[in-house]
Design a protein around this motif. Structure first.
Motif, PDB file in Angstrom:
ATOM      1  N   ASN A 189       0.841  -1.194   0.000  1.00  0.00           N
ATOM      2  CA  ASN A 189       0.000   0.000   0.000  1.00  0.00           C
ATOM      3  C   ASN A 189       0.882   1.252   0.000  1.00  0.00           C
ATOM      4  OD1 ASN A 189      -1.888   1.999   0.358  1.00  0.00           O
ATOM      5  ND2 ASN A 189      -2.607   1.307   2.361  1.00  0.00           N
ATOM      6  N   ASN A 190       1.351   1.646  -1.207  1.00  0.00           N
ATOM      7  CA  ASN A 190       2.143   2.872  -1.360  1.00  0.00           C
ATOM      8  C   ASN A 190       3.318   2.945  -0.387  1.00  0.00           C
ATOM      9  OD1 ASN A 190       0.470   3.935  -3.414  1.00  0.00           O
ATOM     10  ND2 ASN A 190      -1.005   4.636  -1.867  1.00  0.00           N
ATOM     11  N   GLY A 191       4.127   1.916  -0.393  1.00  0.00           N
ATOM     12  CA  GLY A 191       5.305   1.897   0.467  1.00  0.00           C
ATOM     13  C   GLY A 191       5.036   1.336   1.845  1.00  0.00           C
ATOM     14  N   LEU A 192       3.781   1.114   2.163  1.00  0.00           N
ATOM     15  CA  LEU A 192       3.402   0.519   3.440  1.00  0.00           C
ATOM     16  C   LEU A 192       2.796  -0.863   3.178  1.00  0.00           C
ATOM     17  CD1 LEU A 192       1.694   3.622   5.107  1.00  0.00           C
ATOM     18  CD2 LEU A 192       4.045   2.821   5.431  1.00  0.00           C
ATOM     19  N   ALA A 206      -3.789  -3.910  10.509  1.00  0.00           N
ATOM     20  CA  ALA A 206      -2.885  -2.786  10.734  1.00  0.00           C
ATOM     21  C   ALA A 206      -2.242  -2.401   9.406  1.00  0.00           C
ATOM     22  CB  ALA A 206      -1.805  -3.148  11.750  1.00  0.00           C
ATOM     23  N   THR A 207      -1.905  -1.144   9.266  1.00  0.00           N
ATOM     24  CA  THR A 207      -1.107  -0.663   8.140  1.00  0.00           C
ATOM     25  C   THR A 207       0.243  -0.249   8.713  1.00  0.00           C
ATOM     26  OG1 THR A 207      -3.055   0.110   6.936  1.00  0.00           O
ATOM     27  CG2 THR A 207      -0.931   1.040   6.297  1.00  0.00           C
ATOM     28  N   VAL A 208       1.298  -0.926   8.280  1.00  0.00           N
ATOM     29  CA  VAL A 208       2.610  -0.752   8.912  1.00  0.00           C
ATOM     30  C   VAL A 208       3.677  -0.452   7.868  1.00  0.00           C
ATOM     31  CG1 VAL A 208       1.981  -2.312  10.785  1.00  0.00           C
ATOM     32  CG2 VAL A 208       3.151  -3.218   8.775  1.00  0.00           C
ATOM     33  N   GLY A 209       4.787   0.039   8.373  1.00  0.00           N
ATOM     34  CA  GLY A 209       5.937   0.283   7.514  1.00  0.00           C
ATOM     35  C   GLY A 209       6.831  -0.945   7.457  1.00  0.00           C
ATOM     36  N   ALA A 210       8.058  -0.736   7.013  1.00  0.00           N
ATOM     37  CA  ALA A 210       9.008  -1.846   6.893  1.00  0.00           C
ATOM     38  C   ALA A 210       9.325  -2.433   8.257  1.00  0.00           C
ATOM     39  CB  ALA A 210      10.280  -1.360   6.217  1.00  0.00           C
TER      40      ALA A 210
END
Length: 501
Positions: A189-192, A206-210
């Motif tokens: 999702n756009n880098g996430l 959850a929407t998380v980063g790296a």
């Protein structure tokens, strides 16, 4: 006799004037109000009987409404059972389709996919047949048993090399999480990353980063925002997570979702507090309570002096508050707290000024739900309508499949039994509906007769009232003329005395 001291004629005329005026006034009231006892003092005994009959009529009118509502509920319920019969008929058809050598294993798998969806629909139908917030065909709840001391745990989590440590992050895991890992998905999702994990009926997102080495993946329940689950990343290396595909693969590995692996299971914390073990808090389930493991917490806000109980099944939760400021002894509170799903708490010398950590209770599934209706004037005029469980579990259909011919044959026999059960339930409820129909007719007759009886005691006879009004209105006018004439007699006597002088 004409007296200078006393005018007897005027007094008599005045008395009859008042009598006739009073009777004409009462006749006017009867015509205006339609009641011959618009003032209970006119006829106390008739008024007392009429008021009693009025109360009876109103009670019967409400009872008639109760019967109508009960009939509507049964019609809704039997409609739901009819839909379940249609589902079972299709499932039966699929067992026949799978019970032949003309289809292979791959075809049976496709048949089984539809079969499983329909099997799930049986329970959906049972849960969806609600009346007043109660699912009529879930079987209700049985007994509630405190779980005692249970440590929050995840059994079967495994380490995924250079990705997940295979352990729960207990600091970020909270709430009622009970069951088995079912699925896990990750999409870019756009880098996430949008991450979804399903544990039994609960879904966490959850929407998380790296991923970060030594960090944690924390997801929040979609049905209870205060419930979250958190998995530790590998403490030293997360290079195994490079994109959504590897993220999903390593997460599924850690949860044991891959083919041939044992799925991770989760158990919620239960602190076994003295308040529960000592009897200060006793939990019981109602007819609208779903079976399962329920978590109970209590949080006290010292500023507002308000305490909040929360009961959560994971997929649903309910709250109830206590304003402790209104109690003289909030530290030894004895009262009952009720939740909208039927759970109730009996508090006995409960310290409502102290928070209570999570306690879990196992509530067993019941076999039937009873709904009671008052169908008459008396509180004892009650009719019970029984709704038996119609979920897949209640119909003994859980675990069925049509992946093999022998399994299809087994499923066919159990579906036959389930259809017999559903048919019997429809028949029983239909009988109750017919009974309610006759009750409705009886109530209408009773209302009619009781209303007629009340009318005989209190309703005005318009013809009689009109005649009374005309009669006493005329007599009042005559009495008024006589009264005036009687007063003139004393004036004439005074004139005669003056002439004699």
């Amino acid at each position: 006799m004409v007296s200078a001291a006393t005018n007897l004629g005027a007094n008599a005329a005045k008395r009859y004037l008042e009598i006739n005026t009073g009777k004409s006034t009462r006749a006017t009231e009867e015509l205006a109000s339609g009641s011959k006892a618009s003032n209970p003092s006119y006829d106390p005994s008739s008024s007392a009987v009429a008021y009693r009959l009025s109360a009876t009529v109103q009670s019967l009118v409400q009872a008639s409404a109760n019967v109508s509502q009960a009939t509507s509920m049964i019609q809704m319920a039997t409609g739901s059972l009819g839909a379940t019969q249609d589902v079972l008929t299709r499932m039966k058809e699929l067992t026949v389709k799978a019970n032949t050598n003309s289809v292979g294993d791959s075809e049976r798998k496709m048949i089984n996919d539809e079969f499983q969806q329909l099997l799930n629909q049986v329970t959906v139908n049972a849960n969806s047949a609600r009346w007043g917030g109660v699912s009529l065909f879930t079987g209700g709840a049985g007994t509630a048993t405190h779980s005692g001391a249970v440590t929050e745990a995840a059994t079967g989590l495994v380490a995924a090399a250079t990705a997940f440590a295979g352990t729960l992050n207990t600091a970020n895991t909270q709430g009622n999480i009970t069951g088995y890992a079912v699925d896990a998905t990750v999409t870019a999702n756009n880098g996430l990353y949008d991450v979804t994990v399903q544990i039994s009926d609960q879904t966490f997102k959850a929407t998380v980063g790296a991923a970060v080495a030594g960090g944690a993946l924390t997801l929040v329940s979609t049905t209870d925002p205060s419930t979250s689950i958190s998995f530790n990343y590998d403490a030293a290396d997360v290079t195994g997570i490079t994109n959504a595909t590897t993220f999903q693969s390593t997460l599924r590995t850690s949860l044991g979702i891959e083919a041939g692996a044992a799925r991770a299971s989760f158990e919620a914390l239960s602190t076994n507090a003295a308040a529960v073990t000592g009897g200060a808090v006793t939990l019981s389930a109602g007819s609208g309570t779903n079976a399962g493991t329920w978590a109970l917490t209590y949080n006290y806000d010292a500023t507002s002096k308000v305490g909040t109980f929360k009961a959560s099944l994971g997929t649903e939760y309910y709250t109830a508050t206590i304003d402790t400021s209104i109690y003289a002894t909030p530290a030894t509170l004895s009262t009952t707290v009720s939740f909208s799903n039927g759970i109730s708490l009996a508090l006995s010398s409960f310290d409502s000024t102290t928070s209570l950590a999570q306690e879990t209770f196992s509530i067993t599934a019941g076999t039937q739900i009873k709904q009671a209706f008052q169908y008459g004037e008396k509180a004892t005029d009650m009719l019970d309508v029984t709704f038996k469980g119609a979920t897949a579990a209640a119909l003994n259909l859980t675990g069925l499949d049509v992946l093999t011919m022998s399994n299809a044959q087994l499923a066919s026999g159990k579906i036959d039994s389930a259809q017999d059960q559903i048919g019997s339930m429809i028949s029983e409820l239909g009988g109750k509906a017919a009974q309610l129909g006759f009750m409705a007719d009886t109530l209408m007759i009773s209302i009619q007769n009781q209303t007629a009886a009340r009318s005989s005691f209190i309703d005005a006879n318009i013809a009689d009232s009109m005649a009374t009004l005309q009669r006493f209105k005329g007599l009042a006018q005559i009495a008024n003329s006589v009264f005036t004439q009687s007063l003139n007699e004393q004036s004439q006597l005074a004139s005669m005395v003056q002439q004699m002088r």
